[in-house]
Scaffold this active site. Sequence first.
Site, short mmCIF file in Angstrom:
data_model
loop_
_atom_site.label_atom_id
_atom_site.label_comp_id
_atom_site.label_asym_id
_atom_site.label_seq_id
_atom_site.Cartn_x
_atom_site.Cartn_y
_atom_site.Cartn_z
N GLY A 230 0.85 -1.21 0.04
CA GLY A 230 -0.06 0.25 -0.23
C GLY A 230 0.85 1.13 -0.03
O GLY A 230 2.27 1.23 -0.01
N LYS A 231 0.10 2.21 -0.21
CA LYS A 231 0.97 3.82 0.00
C LYS A 231 -0.03 4.61 -0.05
O LYS A 231 -1.17 4.72 -0.40
CB LYS A 231 1.91 3.91 -1.35
#
Length: 420
Positions: free
Chosen positions: A109-110
Amino acid sequence: MLATAVAEKNAYQVALENFDLAADALELDDSVRAMIKYPERVLTVSVPVRMDTGQIVRFEGYRVQHSTTRGPAKGGIRYHPNVTVDEVKALATWMTWKCAVVNIPFGGGKGGVTCNPKTMSMGELERLTRRYASAILPLIGPDKDIPAPDVYTTPQVMAWIMDTYSMNMGYPVHGVVTGKPISLGGSLGRNEATGRGVYYTVLASCDHLGVPVQGARVVVQGFGNAGSIAAHLLDSAKAVVIAASDSTIAIYNRHGLDIPKLIMHKERTGSLRGFPAAEEITPKELLATECEILIPAALENAITEENAGEVRARIIAEAANGPVTPEADRILDRRSVFLIPDILCNAGGVTVSYFEWVQDENHLFWDEQDVNLKLERVMTRAFRDVLRIHVDRKVSMRLAANILGIGRVAEAVKIRGLYP
Ligand code: NAD
């Protein structure tokens, strides 16, 4: 601002291009490709913030979950004026492969907010962070998606996110973010982990290539968390850091920069500017400086087809995410520059984030030596795994790392039965 690292090439296109190369090498069929290539969720949020002047300014923020196949999404949050949704998608994609390369049970994720934290007060940053955390709250959680620091976000920012999340739940939830201050359930060794991981992979590369670390000339682009700590550890191992840069200046001393003093100078003044016993060079010259080890530790697209031919390094250690474009990869490969790809080189950060999450979930904390030993074991094993593919298949180190990471994600998709 220096011009070299401004994202000219769309980072997400780079990630997709590299995916296709690895998927071809793995001979993945179309249905598996379709399942693991694209992000699972992309959230765009409005972040209204009352500035110190009383004016309300709207910022845009993102959280992307690329994959939760191997575990909860995991990845940092970036505050930078150049943040775009495509950049966040690229960074989330790389996190999926990175967690698989070091074989920790996380997906990718980011997050990011398009803002300039350097011009904001602490109060403004706190209000921005709390509002952004509230906006992405439905996505995050210790079993769902666990943010961490990235460019221009700090342990303090993580503490505000942890507090905002906990207030909403009604009880303290330490495992919702990593990279927290130690007093709030952070892990010893986490702050240094990315730079330390870079250091371990550089040592392993020197060993593989027969390059002595002692006396090796090192150049660091981006003297922040990852870059300065890698520089400090290499300096302690008797390598000679001859050039370094930040967003304001690049400096050089052919006899070596005094790294402990440079770190203190940067902490005190916020910049490398004004450091004595060094001459100013241009960012372009920095990347072309003759050295054994070049560490791009700033942003994407630092080394492109335009300047790859000028690089005079034996080893490039990608502390940053995506600093070398695919065109530059091909040029460097032809010139036999040994590349330690980002999803291997900078994976120390997420590895100790994983250790932090394990400690938080178990309410049992380890000493720093324990953390560092475990990190060294993970990084050395991952390096060996990638190197074996590089040698056996006669492919570049980048492709070898992508084959390892993407191969593990593809395997997990099939085993979970998500595959028709
Ligand atoms: P940071 O905010 O601590 O440091 C970034 C540094 O880069 C600063 O010193 C800044 O002045 C400098 N910089 C910015 N633009 C520059 C430019 N154009 N030229 C030269 N220097 C420039 O950030 P960080 O956490 O060290 O992250 C740096 C890179 O490492 C990013 O690509 C990030 O995604 C990657 N990374 C960080 C971690 C982590 O745990 N911190 C983990 C994995 C990867």
